[in-house]
Design a protein around this motif. Structure first.
Motif, PDB file in Angstrom:
ATOM      1  N   TRP A   1     -44.559 -37.627  14.648  1.00 49.25           N
ATOM      2  CA  TRP A   1     -43.129 -37.926  14.846  1.00 49.25           C
ATOM      3  C   TRP A   1     -42.351 -37.210  15.132  1.00 49.25           C
ATOM      4  CZ3 TRP A   1     -42.623 -41.389  18.850  1.00 49.25           C
ATOM      5  CH2 TRP A   1     -42.889 -41.991  19.106  1.00 49.25           C
ATOM      6  N   ASN A   2     -41.722 -36.098  15.933  1.00 50.71           N
ATOM      7  CA  ASN A   2     -41.216 -35.302  15.255  1.00 50.71           C
ATOM      8  C   ASN A   2     -39.823 -35.330  16.472  1.00 50.71           C
ATOM      9  OD1 ASN A   2     -39.890 -32.045  15.443  1.00 50.71           O
ATOM     10  ND2 ASN A   2     -41.543 -30.961  17.054  1.00 50.71           N
ATOM     11  N   VAL A   3     -38.587 -35.658  15.535  1.00 49.85           N
ATOM     12  CA  VAL A   3     -37.832 -36.553  15.535  1.00 49.85           C
ATOM     13  C   VAL A   3     -36.421 -35.418  15.580  1.00 49.85           C
ATOM     14  CG1 VAL A   3     -35.833 -37.864  15.273  1.00 49.85           C
ATOM     15  CG2 VAL A   3     -38.242 -38.854  15.006  1.00 49.85           C
ATOM     16  N   THR A   4     -35.511 -35.161  16.350  1.00 49.31           N
ATOM     17  CA  THR A   4     -34.633 -33.840  16.385  1.00 49.31           C
ATOM     18  C   THR A   4     -33.398 -34.610  16.014  1.00 49.31           C
ATOM     19  OG1 THR A   4     -35.364 -31.770  16.806  1.00 49.31           O
ATOM     20  CG2 THR A   4     -33.516 -31.673  16.822  1.00 49.31           C
ATOM     21  N   LEU A   5     -32.248 -34.535  15.543  1.00 49.68           N
ATOM     22  CA  LEU A   5     -30.905 -35.131  15.978  1.00 49.68           C
ATOM     23  C   LEU A   5     -30.160 -34.284  15.831  1.00 49.68           C
ATOM     24  CD1 LEU A   5     -31.231 -37.986  12.990  1.00 49.68           C
ATOM     25  CD2 LEU A   5     -31.547 -38.653  15.344  1.00 49.68           C
ATOM     26  N   VAL A   6     -29.000 -34.238  16.877  1.00 48.88           N
ATOM     27  CA  VAL A   6     -28.149 -33.476  16.387  1.00 48.88           C
ATOM     28  C   VAL A   6     -26.723 -34.168  16.892  1.00 48.88           C
ATOM     29  CG1 VAL A   6     -26.612 -31.706  18.619  1.00 48.88           C
ATOM     30  CG2 VAL A   6     -29.404 -32.457  18.767  1.00 48.88           C
ATOM     31  N   THR A   7     -25.836 -33.630  16.347  1.00 47.98           N
ATOM     32  CA  THR A   7     -24.514 -33.659  15.270  1.00 47.98           C
ATOM     33  C   THR A   7     -23.431 -33.697  16.763  1.00 47.98           C
ATOM     34  OG1 THR A   7     -23.783 -32.205  13.722  1.00 47.98           O
ATOM     35  CG2 THR A   7     -25.517 -33.966  13.013  1.00 47.98           C
ATOM     36  N   LEU A   8     -22.374 -34.244  16.212  1.00 44.82           N
ATOM     37  CA  LEU A   8     -21.521 -34.141  16.898  1.00 44.82           C
ATOM     38  C   LEU A   8     -20.545 -32.020  16.182  1.00 44.82           C
ATOM     39  CD1 LEU A   8     -18.805 -37.279  17.143  1.00 44.82           C
ATOM     40  CD2 LEU A   8     -20.503 -35.695  19.082  1.00 44.82           C
TER      41      LEU A   8
ATOM     42  N   GLY B   1     -46.207 -42.804   8.130  1.00 47.81           N
ATOM     43  CA  GLY B   1     -44.108 -42.500   7.608  1.00 47.81           C
ATOM     44  C   GLY B   1     -44.485 -41.657   7.153  1.00 47.81           C
ATOM     45  N   GLU B   2     -44.755 -40.676   5.727  1.00 45.80           N
ATOM     46  CA  GLU B   2     -45.222 -39.444   5.607  1.00 45.80           C
ATOM     47  C   GLU B   2     -43.956 -38.804   5.797  1.00 45.80           C
ATOM     48  OE1 GLU B   2     -47.282 -36.462   2.814  1.00 45.80           O
ATOM     49  OE2 GLU B   2     -48.190 -37.555   3.835  1.00 45.80           O
ATOM     50  N   ILE B   3     -42.494 -38.133   5.369  1.00 40.05           N
ATOM     51  CA  ILE B   3     -42.433 -36.725   5.856  1.00 40.05           C
ATOM     52  C   ILE B   3     -42.922 -35.681   5.561  1.00 40.05           C
ATOM     53  CG2 ILE B   3     -40.403 -35.513   5.322  1.00 40.05           C
ATOM     54  CD1 ILE B   3     -38.497 -38.017   3.872  1.00 40.05           C
ATOM     55  N   LYS B   4     -43.114 -35.060   6.903  1.00 39.02           N
ATOM     56  CA  LYS B   4     -44.316 -33.254   6.787  1.00 39.02           C
ATOM     57  C   LYS B   4     -43.000 -32.415   6.939  1.00 39.02           C
ATOM     58  CE  LYS B   4     -48.046 -35.262   7.326  1.00 39.02           C
ATOM     59  NZ  LYS B   4     -48.906 -35.137   6.291  1.00 39.02           N
ATOM     60  N   SER B   5     -41.969 -32.351   7.596  1.00 40.21           N
ATOM     61  CA  SER B   5     -41.437 -31.461   7.195  1.00 40.21           C
ATOM     62  C   SER B   5     -39.765 -31.632   7.562  1.00 40.21           C
ATOM     63  CB  SER B   5     -41.605 -30.316   8.087  1.00 40.21           C
ATOM     64  OG  SER B   5     -41.091 -30.324   9.584  1.00 40.21           O
ATOM     65  N   ILE B   6     -38.945 -31.032   6.903  1.00 32.21           N
ATOM     66  CA  ILE B   6     -37.510 -31.508   7.144  1.00 32.21           C
ATOM     67  C   ILE B   6     -36.796 -30.229   7.330  1.00 32.21           C
ATOM     68  CG2 ILE B   6     -35.279 -32.223   6.434  1.00 32.21           C
ATOM     69  CD1 ILE B   6     -36.930 -33.582   4.539  1.00 32.21           C
ATOM     70  N   ASN B   7     -35.966 -29.674   8.619  1.00 28.68           N
ATOM     71  CA  ASN B   7     -35.439 -28.477   9.252  1.00 28.68           C
ATOM     72  C   ASN B   7     -34.105 -29.081   9.418  1.00 28.68           C
ATOM     73  OD1 ASN B   7     -34.704 -25.545   9.078  1.00 28.68           O
ATOM     74  ND2 ASN B   7     -35.894 -25.413  11.353  1.00 28.68           N
ATOM     75  N   VAL B   8     -32.732 -28.330   8.461  1.00 27.02           N
ATOM     76  CA  VAL B   8     -31.468 -27.901   9.193  1.00 27.02           C
ATOM     77  C   VAL B   8     -31.165 -27.624   9.053  1.00 27.02           C
ATOM     78  CG1 VAL B   8     -29.086 -29.700   8.014  1.00 27.02           C
ATOM     79  CG2 VAL B   8     -31.018 -30.375   7.335  1.00 27.02           C
ATOM     80  N   ASP B   9     -31.141 -26.727  10.684  1.00 29.01           N
ATOM     81  CA  ASP B   9     -29.660 -25.873  11.430  1.00 29.01           C
ATOM     82  C   ASP B   9     -28.440 -26.099  12.089  1.00 29.01           C
ATOM     83  OD1 ASP B   9     -29.069 -23.121  11.679  1.00 29.01           O
ATOM     84  OD2 ASP B   9     -31.940 -22.961  12.927  1.00 29.01           O
ATOM     85  N   SER B  10     -28.063 -25.306  12.423  1.00 25.23           N
ATOM     86  CA  SER B  10     -26.620 -25.103  12.946  1.00 25.23           C
ATOM     87  C   SER B  10     -27.545 -24.400  14.801  1.00 25.23           C
ATOM     88  CB  SER B  10     -25.723 -25.128  12.888  1.00 25.23           C
ATOM     89  OG  SER B  10     -24.912 -23.857  13.973  1.00 25.23           O
TER      90      SER B  10
ATOM     91  N   PHE C   1     -22.516 -30.065  16.286  1.00 23.81           N
ATOM     92  CA  PHE C   1     -24.221 -29.271  17.007  1.00 23.81           C
ATOM     93  C   PHE C   1     -24.516 -28.710  15.400  1.00 23.81           C
ATOM     94  CE2 PHE C   1     -20.078 -28.793  19.805  1.00 23.81           C
ATOM     95  CZ  PHE C   1     -21.168 -29.149  21.522  1.00 23.81           C
ATOM     96  N   ASN C   2     -25.012 -29.896  14.170  1.00 24.27           N
ATOM     97  CA  ASN C   2     -26.169 -29.386  13.611  1.00 24.27           C
ATOM     98  C   ASN C   2     -27.185 -30.181  14.358  1.00 24.27           C
ATOM     99  OD1 ASN C   2     -24.415 -27.967  11.750  1.00 24.27           O
ATOM    100  ND2 ASN C   2     -23.165 -29.177  11.289  1.00 24.27           N
ATOM    101  N   THR C   3     -28.606 -29.686  13.327  1.00 24.40           N
ATOM    102  CA  THR C   3     -29.539 -29.783  14.394  1.00 24.40           C
ATOM    103  C   THR C   3     -30.160 -30.325  12.549  1.00 24.40           C
ATOM    104  OG1 THR C   3     -30.602 -28.317  14.337  1.00 24.40           O
ATOM    105  CG2 THR C   3     -29.196 -29.065  16.239  1.00 24.40           C
ATOM    106  N   VAL C   4     -30.834 -31.504  12.188  1.00 23.55           N
ATOM    107  CA  VAL C   4     -31.891 -31.830  11.480  1.00 23.55           C
ATOM    108  C   VAL C   4     -33.372 -32.540  11.954  1.00 23.55           C
ATOM    109  CG1 VAL C   4     -32.772 -34.040   9.609  1.00 23.55           C
ATOM    110  CG2 VAL C   4     -30.084 -33.046  10.581  1.00 23.55           C
ATOM    111  N   ASN C   5     -33.813 -31.551  11.606  1.00 21.81           N
ATOM    112  CA  ASN C   5     -35.326 -32.082  12.802  1.00 21.81           C
ATOM    113  C   ASN C   5     -36.496 -32.579  11.750  1.00 21.81           C
ATOM    114  OD1 ASN C   5     -38.281 -31.081  13.207  1.00 21.81           O
ATOM    115  ND2 ASN C   5     -37.892 -31.036  14.903  1.00 21.81           N
ATOM    116  N   VAL C   6     -36.760 -33.426  11.937  1.00 19.52           N
ATOM    117  CA  VAL C   6     -38.090 -34.530  10.677  1.00 19.52           C
ATOM    118  C   VAL C   6     -38.716 -34.842  11.475  1.00 19.52           C
ATOM    119  CG1 VAL C   6     -38.477 -36.418   9.471  1.00 19.52           C
ATOM    120  CG2 VAL C   6     -36.273 -34.723   9.732  1.00 19.52           C
ATOM    121  N   LYS C   7     -39.909 -34.507  10.521  1.00 17.83           N
ATOM    122  CA  LYS C   7     -41.412 -34.461  10.810  1.00 17.83           C
ATOM    123  C   LYS C   7     -42.109 -35.596  10.697  1.00 17.83           C
ATOM    124  CE  LYS C   7     -42.373 -30.329  13.205  1.00 17.83           C
ATOM    125  NZ  LYS C   7     -41.089 -29.153  13.514  1.00 17.83           N
TER     126      LYS C   7
END
Length: 86
Positions: A40-47, A61-70, A49-55
């Protein structure tokens, strides 16, 4: 794992990484990636404008990667008299 389980994992990471920033948008795709398998490639966008992408591995259910960006840091900045990039 289900989308709801993957979303809960991504939401928890977003709360930890972007404290106090409500989630505005969610993009989720079930993908078969060469480097991670079926995730599951899930990207959350905050108010803010930051993004958190989690695979998240779709089976375990193991977390394969985490990326936080603006979103503000992505792409070229365009001034009022500039043309939009192609």
């Amino acid at each position: 794992k289900s989308f709801d389980e993957a979303y809960a994992i991504a939401e928890k990471i977003c709360q930890d990484k972007c404290k106090g920033q409500p989630i505005n948008s969610t993009i989720a795709v079930l993908q078969n990636l060469h480097e991670h398998g079926i995730v599951w490639n899930v990207t959350l966008v905050t108010l803010a404008f930051n993004t958190v992408n989690v695979k998240v591995d779709a089976s375990t259910g193991e977390i394969k990667s985490i990326n936080v960006d603006s979103l503000m840091s992505l792409g070229k900045r365009v001034g009022p008299n500039d043309e939009m990039p192609q």
